[in-house]
Scaffold this active site. Structure first.
Site, PDB file in Angstrom:
ATOM      1  N   SER A   9       0.812  -1.221   0.000  1.00 46.59           N
ATOM      2  CA  SER A   9       0.000   0.000   0.000  1.00 46.59           C
ATOM      3  C   SER A   9       0.845   1.270   0.000  1.00 46.59           C
ATOM      4  O   SER A   9       0.329   2.371   0.174  1.00 46.59           O
ATOM      5  CB  SER A   9      -0.969  -0.008   1.172  1.00 46.59           C
ATOM      6  OG  SER A   9      -0.259  -0.264   2.346  1.00 46.59           O
ATOM      7  N   THR A  28      -0.778   3.029   4.772  1.00 50.35           N
ATOM      8  CA  THR A  28       0.095   4.170   4.483  1.00 50.35           C
ATOM      9  C   THR A  28       1.193   4.316   5.526  1.00 50.35           C
ATOM     10  O   THR A  28       0.933   4.189   6.722  1.00 50.35           O
ATOM     11  CB  THR A  28      -0.755   5.459   4.505  1.00 50.35           C
ATOM     12  OG1 THR A  28      -1.656   5.402   3.435  1.00 50.35           O
ATOM     13  CG2 THR A  28       0.111   6.702   4.408  1.00 50.35           C
ATOM     14  N   THR A  40       2.039   7.009   0.202  1.00 47.84           N
ATOM     15  CA  THR A  40       1.008   5.985  -0.002  1.00 47.84           C
ATOM     16  C   THR A  40       0.682   5.841  -1.477  1.00 47.84           C
ATOM     17  O   THR A  40       0.967   6.745  -2.268  1.00 47.84           O
ATOM     18  CB  THR A  40      -0.290   6.373   0.750  1.00 47.84           C
ATOM     19  OG1 THR A  40      -1.237   5.310   0.673  1.00 47.84           O
ATOM     20  CG2 THR A  40      -0.934   7.627   0.160  1.00 47.84           C
ATOM     21  N   GLY A  95      -6.281  11.153  -1.470  1.00 43.79           N
ATOM     22  CA  GLY A  95      -6.734  10.914  -0.100  1.00 43.79           C
ATOM     23  C   GLY A  95      -6.183  11.945   0.865  1.00 43.79           C
ATOM     24  O   GLY A  95      -5.779  13.050   0.483  1.00 43.79           O
ATOM     25  N   THR A 137      -3.528   7.241   9.285  1.00 43.55           N
ATOM     26  CA  THR A 137      -3.613   6.174   8.292  1.00 43.55           C
ATOM     27  C   THR A 137      -5.030   5.625   8.318  1.00 43.55           C
ATOM     28  O   THR A 137      -5.680   5.641   9.358  1.00 43.55           O
ATOM     29  CB  THR A 137      -2.576   5.070   8.577  1.00 43.55           C
ATOM     30  OG1 THR A 137      -2.718   4.027   7.612  1.00 43.55           O
ATOM     31  CG2 THR A 137      -2.728   4.483   9.973  1.00 43.55           C
ATOM     32  N   GLY A 138      -5.499   5.177   7.169  1.00 44.16           N
ATOM     33  CA  GLY A 138      -6.842   4.634   7.124  1.00 44.16           C
ATOM     34  C   GLY A 138      -7.630   5.191   5.964  1.00 44.16           C
ATOM     35  O   GLY A 138      -7.059   5.550   4.930  1.00 44.16           O
TER      36      GLY A 138
END
Ligand code: SD4
Length: 336
Positions: A64, A196, A214, A226, A247-248
């Protein structure tokens, strides 16, 4: 009396109290080691952040970060990255970067070789090439396979809504559908595809930097950017307070600037764990099922993290390196 009480709390806190310090998202040990090595060999905190992110770009940490991951709806990989100098508040970022592997290097070039903050898309790639970064294909057999399987599965999951044909069953091309459902259908969160790297580095003198790198989200719509390259969302750093990185699910998290919020809370005296928890809680209030985590560290060398508990995501792991840890050490926090 109050001061000495605080001192006791600092020393005994599980969040450590040692500078210099490196903290990064996920169990990306090599990235932590690379960032630490940069500091130990006399590099700046920016060098540490860049090296840590770069290590993950090269290793394709969990697929990722870097090339060969998260193919978009056309099968192409594009990259987002951010770097922040918490001393000067200079920021460089790149988003939707195509055909260039070293996204964090390009972000740093935006910071150091332009007066801009964020470059995007094809123009960012042209800038990168001008700055000497090689143009390369970011596709790999792995990303081709991911893309092929997605097509074979009728383009499921995807990020479309309120379009025809029905995106829950069909591939595009799509056009606007009649009406608009009041609530978006659950996002196609793939817990394995959201890793990420976010790196925080703090020097012995309390200089703070942070950054991210990322490849975004699997099967994203081309052009989607993002949270990771957005200052205050993907990361934030201010040497008068501390730093945070997120992150997410960036589509959700970027609406709440969790990294900025966490740093501001630390500025106001919150411990890093509490600041991270508050940043996650803010997003959770509106999106209880969002997938995400935040890491935080302050200028006294304390650190912490928080995450939103989901089925399949009960704990979040992150790496810490300081003189106390004697090498990268894995930390885990229970999500709430
Ligand atoms: C994004 N936040 O582009 C990134 C993905 C990520 O852990 O963090 N994954 O939405």
């Amino acid at each position: 009396m109050w001061t000495s009480l605080v001192c006791v709390v600092l020393v005994t806190s599980p969040g450590g109290a040692s500078l210099p310090l490196v903290v990064n998202t996920w169990p990306f040990k090599e990235a932590a080691a690379a960032a630490w090595e940069a500091l130990q060999s006399g590099g700046s905190v920016l060098d540490a952040v860049e090296r840590g992110c770069r290590r993950c770009e090269l290793d394709q940490c969990d697929g990722s970060v870097g090339f060969g991951g998260s193919p978009d709806e056309t099968g192409e990989t594009s990259l987002d990255a951010l770097i922040i100098n918490g001393d000067t508040m200079e920021v460089g970022a790149v988003a939707d970067l195509r055909r260039v592997k070293n996204a964090i290097g390009v972000a740093r070039a935006v910071m150091e070789r332009t007066h801009h903050t964020l470059l995007v898309g094809e123009s960012a790639s042209a800038f990168a090439e001008d700055m000497g970064f090689p143009a390369e294909d970011l596709t790999t057999n792995k990303s081709k396979g991911l893309y092929t399987r997605w097509l074979q599965a009728g383009c499921q999951p995807n990020y479309r809504q309120n379009v025809v044909p029905d995106p829950a069953t069909s591939c595009g091309p799509y056009r606007p559908g009649p009406g608009r459902t009041p609530h978006r259908r659950p996002p196609p969160t793939d817990l394995r595809a959201h890793d990420t790297i976010g790196v925080i580095a703090i020097s012995g003198k309390g200089q703070v930097a942070a950054g991210t790198s990322t490849n975004g989200a699997n099967h994203k719509i081309p052009g989607r950017v993002g949270d990771s390259p957005i200052a205050g969302a993907g990361a934030y750093a201010d040497s008068s307070a501390g730093a945070a990185a997120a992150t997410g699910d960036g589509d959700i998290m970027m609406r709440f600037l969790p990294s900025f919020l966490a740093v501001e809370l630390m500025r106001g005296g919150a411990e890093p764990s509490a600041a991270c928890t508050a940043a996650v809680a803010r997003t959770k209030r509106h999106y209880p099922e969002f997938f995400g985590a935040v890491i935080c560290a302050n200028t006294t060398g304390h650190y912490g993290a928080a995450c939103n508990k989901l089925p399949g995501f009960p704990k979040f792991s992150y790496m810490v390196v300081s003189a106390e840890t004697r090498g990268p050490s894995l930390h885990t926090v229970d999500c709430f």
